[in-house]
Design a protein around this motif. Structure first.
Motif, short mmCIF file in Angstrom:
data_model
loop_
_atom_site.label_atom_id
_atom_site.label_comp_id
_atom_site.label_asym_id
_atom_site.label_seq_id
_atom_site.Cartn_x
_atom_site.Cartn_y
_atom_site.Cartn_z
N LYS A 51 0.84 -1.21 0.00
CA LYS A 51 0.00 0.00 0.00
C LYS A 51 0.87 1.26 0.00
CE LYS A 51 -4.00 -1.95 2.41
NZ LYS A 51 -4.82 -1.90 3.65
N ALA A 52 1.93 1.23 0.79
CA ALA A 52 2.81 2.42 0.87
C ALA A 52 3.49 2.70 -0.47
CB ALA A 52 3.85 2.20 1.97
N ILE A 53 3.94 1.65 -1.14
CA ILE A 53 4.59 1.86 -2.45
C ILE A 53 3.58 2.37 -3.46
CG2 ILE A 53 5.63 0.61 -4.40
CD1 ILE A 53 7.11 -1.10 -2.38
N SER A 54 2.36 1.86 -3.36
CA SER A 54 1.32 2.37 -4.27
C SER A 54 1.02 3.84 -3.99
CB SER A 54 0.05 1.52 -4.11
OG SER A 54 -0.99 2.03 -4.90
N SER A 55 1.01 4.17 -2.68
CA SER A 55 0.72 5.57 -2.30
C SER A 55 1.84 6.49 -2.76
CB SER A 55 0.55 5.67 -0.79
OG SER A 55 -0.57 4.92 -0.37
N ILE A 56 3.08 6.08 -2.55
CA ILE A 56 4.20 6.95 -2.90
C ILE A 56 4.28 7.18 -4.42
CG2 ILE A 56 5.99 5.18 -3.20
CD1 ILE A 56 6.37 8.48 -1.27
N ALA A 57 3.81 6.16 -5.17
CA ALA A 57 3.81 6.34 -6.64
C ALA A 57 2.83 7.43 -7.03
CB ALA A 57 3.45 5.01 -7.31
N SER A 83 -3.66 13.47 2.69
CA SER A 83 -4.40 12.46 1.95
C SER A 83 -3.84 11.06 2.21
CB SER A 83 -4.35 12.78 0.45
OG SER A 83 -4.98 11.77 -0.30
N ALA A 84 -2.51 10.95 2.35
CA ALA A 84 -1.88 9.65 2.54
C ALA A 84 -1.83 9.24 4.00
CB ALA A 84 -0.46 9.65 1.97
N GLY A 85 -2.17 10.16 4.89
CA GLY A 85 -2.12 9.82 6.32
C GLY A 85 -0.71 9.72 6.82
N GLY A 86 0.19 10.59 6.33
CA GLY A 86 1.57 10.53 6.78
C GLY A 86 2.29 11.85 6.54
N ARG A 87 3.58 11.82 6.73
CA ARG A 87 4.44 12.99 6.56
C ARG A 87 5.28 12.77 5.30
NH1 ARG A 87 8.53 15.04 11.34
NH2 ARG A 87 9.14 17.08 10.42
N ILE A 88 5.32 13.87 4.46
CA ILE A 88 6.06 13.78 3.20
C ILE A 88 7.25 14.74 3.25
CG2 ILE A 88 5.97 14.16 0.72
CD1 ILE A 88 3.04 13.37 0.78
N ALA A 137 6.24 3.27 9.03
CA ALA A 137 6.52 2.83 7.66
C ALA A 137 7.26 3.94 6.93
CB ALA A 137 5.22 2.48 6.94
N TYR A 138 8.44 3.65 6.40
CA TYR A 138 9.26 4.58 5.64
C TYR A 138 9.23 4.11 4.18
CZ TYR A 138 11.20 6.85 9.81
OH TYR A 138 11.34 7.55 10.96
N LEU A 154 10.02 11.06 0.47
CA LEU A 154 9.99 10.16 1.62
C LEU A 154 8.65 10.30 2.31
CD1 LEU A 154 11.25 8.23 3.72
CD2 LEU A 154 12.20 10.26 4.86
N LEU A 155 7.92 9.16 2.38
CA LEU A 155 6.62 9.13 3.06
C LEU A 155 6.79 8.38 4.38
CD1 LEU A 155 3.53 9.47 3.24
CD2 LEU A 155 3.33 7.32 1.94
N ILE A 156 6.46 9.05 5.47
CA ILE A 156 6.57 8.44 6.80
C ILE A 156 5.15 8.30 7.36
CG2 ILE A 156 7.51 8.61 9.11
CD1 ILE A 156 9.69 10.44 7.97
N GLN A 157 4.75 7.03 7.67
CA GLN A 157 3.40 6.76 8.20
C GLN A 157 3.50 6.11 9.58
OE1 GLN A 157 2.43 4.46 4.59
NE2 GLN A 157 0.56 5.73 4.44
N ASP A 158 2.66 6.57 10.45
CA ASP A 158 2.60 6.01 11.82
C ASP A 158 1.64 4.81 11.82
OD1 ASP A 158 2.69 5.48 14.45
OD2 ASP A 158 1.55 7.24 15.10
N LEU A 159 2.16 3.65 12.25
CA LEU A 159 1.34 2.43 12.28
C LEU A 159 1.01 2.00 13.71
CD1 LEU A 159 3.17 0.33 9.51
CD2 LEU A 159 1.21 1.86 9.26
N SER A 160 0.92 2.98 14.61
CA SER A 160 0.64 2.64 16.02
C SER A 160 -0.73 1.95 16.18
CB SER A 160 0.68 3.91 16.88
OG SER A 160 -0.26 4.86 16.39
N THR A 161 -1.69 2.35 15.35
CA THR A 161 -3.01 1.71 15.44
C THR A 161 -2.92 0.23 15.10
OG1 THR A 161 -4.05 3.79 14.82
CG2 THR A 161 -5.37 1.79 14.60
#
Length: 478
Positions: A51-57, A83-88, A137-138, A154-161
């Motif tokens: 999912k992250a690779i798809s999002s970063i694309a 939109s991606a739920g992370g930090r770019i 997720a980096y 660089l997309l950084i997503q928090d997966l604490s949930t």
């Protein structure tokens, strides 16, 4: 009295088995829980990476378009990050931060040191790291416009949930595993109890036998092994009780048989002591009683020898005709005295394997019994033959015979039919039982029959010696 206590004791088979089941179930539960959680986490992380690779694309395409359109890259990064739920972060070719979607100006121009897994800036790559408190997720993807490299995103997503969900899943699995372990331990305790209960019952029964209560039996239940053990014990206990009953009966019968001639001897001795004149009739009776006592004691000693389980007999080839000839030589004077005619019919040469002395004793006892209970002037008929690998010697007397219900008792120690219990017959009630024991020792048997008005028929059955092992030099002819 001792038997295992049901209180907790590690030396008890019950508690050892129950504890073993509990430990095994806990270990198995831990392994299964760990494997299930780890497998689920691995699959989930692989899915998150895709999912992250798809999002970063998608982010890379949108961010490139914004740069071409001369839009504010910071604003674009902020919108795409939300939109991606992370930090770019937009990193230049030297990995220095150019844009941060969070607007942290302190990072602007700073060079970031990325993990080795993300060093390759030419391809999209995603990695998930455990920071100790959460998962992150980096994901990186190269950024270029019209084939001109501009660094990477660089997309950084928090997966604490996600981590919290797996932590809760792990806790639920451990709770279920704990309950499953308790259930298995309880089942193990029940199983151990079902296995140890027959052993406890058996131990208690053995203790009672040891205390003298010989009539014991235990339930024949449980596994095949405990069923076989309980059945063997019941058979052994019944055998011991039967032998004890026989011992008691034997002692009582022997005492009874000894008491009568001893009382007669005492009366005769007292009578002769009170009379000064010679009393030849009383003296003759005294001698008869002493001979009877002697025969009784000899028979008891013989039975004691036959009861010895260590008694060994020496078997040799024995000619049946010679065995009969020797026995008749002993019986003939007694038969002549009672004017009893002996009719002998011997078949062809019959060989049996046995101890000549013991077989001679058995045959003399059977013939003596026939002479005792055949009336004066009567007939004793003896014939031999072979049937189904068994040599038979049949002795038929012309006495009164016995009733059918008495036949089963013949051969029992001290047993005599009521019609023949007069002491004048001279019998001790042990002759046939001795003959029966001797034939049993030779793997043979003693059988009785009494057709109406035909006297008693006694059959001695002994295995025939196979002809192929016959050595003519070793045959005993007596």
């Amino acid at each position: 009295m001792f038997w295992p206590s049901r209180k907790f004791n590690l030396n008890s088979l019950r508690w050892r088995l129950a504890l073993s089941y509990a430990i095994i179930s806990i270990v198995v539960t831990a392994l299964l829980t760990g494997m299930a959680v780890r497998t689920s986490i691995n699959k989930s992380m692989a899915s998150q990476k895709e999912k992250a690779i798809s999002s970063i694309a998608g982010i890379e395409a949108a961010f490139s378009d914004s740069l071409i359109s001369s839009l504010d890259p910071a604003q674009t990064a902020r919108q795409l990050g939300l939109s991606a739920g992370g930090r770019i972060l937009w990193l230049g070719p030297d990995d220095r931060v150019r844009v941060d979607s969070y607007g942290d100006t302190s990072l602007s121009g700073r060079s970031l040191t990325l993990p080795p897994q993300l060093k390759n800036a030419k391809t999209a790559n995603a990695q998930i790291f455990d920071t100790g408190k959460t998962w992150a997720a980096y994901t990186t993807a190269p950024l270029s416009i019209t084939d001109k490299p501009l660094g990477r995103l660089l997309l950084i997503q928090d997966l604490s949930t996600l981590r919290q969900e797996y932590t809760q899943l792990q806790q639920r699995l451990w709770l279920l595993g704990g309950l499953f372990s308790i259930l298995l331990a309880a089942l193990g305790l029940l199983l151990a109890n079902s296995m140890s209960r027959p052993l406890e019952d058996l131990t208690q029964a053995i203790e009672r036998v040891k205390a003298g209560e010989l009539n014991q039996s235990v339930p024949v239940t449980g596994s095949l092994e405990t069923i076989a053990l309980a059945a063997a014990f019941n058979n052994m206990a019944a055998r011991i009780a039967g032998l004890d009953e026989q011992r008691r009966a034997f002692i009582a019968d022997a005492a009874h048989e000894l008491r009568t001639p001893l009382a007669s001897l005492q009366a005769l001795a007292e009578g002769m002591n009170q009379s000064s004149a010679p009393r030849p009739k009383e003296l003759a009776a005294f001698v008869r009683q002493t001979k009877r006592l002697s025969r009784l004691v000899c028979s008891l000693l013989l039975l004691a020898r036959l009861d010895n389980p260590e008694l060994q007999i020496t078997k040799v080839p024995v000619m049946v005709a010679g065995l009969i000839e020797e026995a008749i030589w002993v019986i003939k004077p007694l038969a002549a005295e009672r004017q009893i005619k002996l009719c002998i019919e011997t078949s062809k040469e019959i060989l049996i394997a046995g101890d000549p002395d013991w077989l001679h004793r058995a045959l003399v006892n059977v013939l003596s019994n026939a002479v005792y209970y055949t009336p004066a002037g009567g007939l004793i008929h003896l014939r031999t033959g072979v049937e189904q690998d068994l040599a038979y010697i049949i002795i038929k007397d012309s006495g009164p015979g016995v009733s059918p219900d008495v036949l089963a008792q013949l051969g029992t120690r001290f047993y005599r039919p009521a019609t023949a219990r007069e002491r004048s017959s001279g019998g001790t009630g042990l002759g046939l039982s001795i003959a029966k024991e001797i034939l049993t020792l030779h793997k043979g048997r003693l059988e009785f029959a009494s057709p109406p008005d035909q006297g008693l028929i006694v059959s001695m059955l002994i295995p025939v010696l196979p002809s192929e092992i016959l050595d003519s030099d070793s045959v005993t002819t007596l």
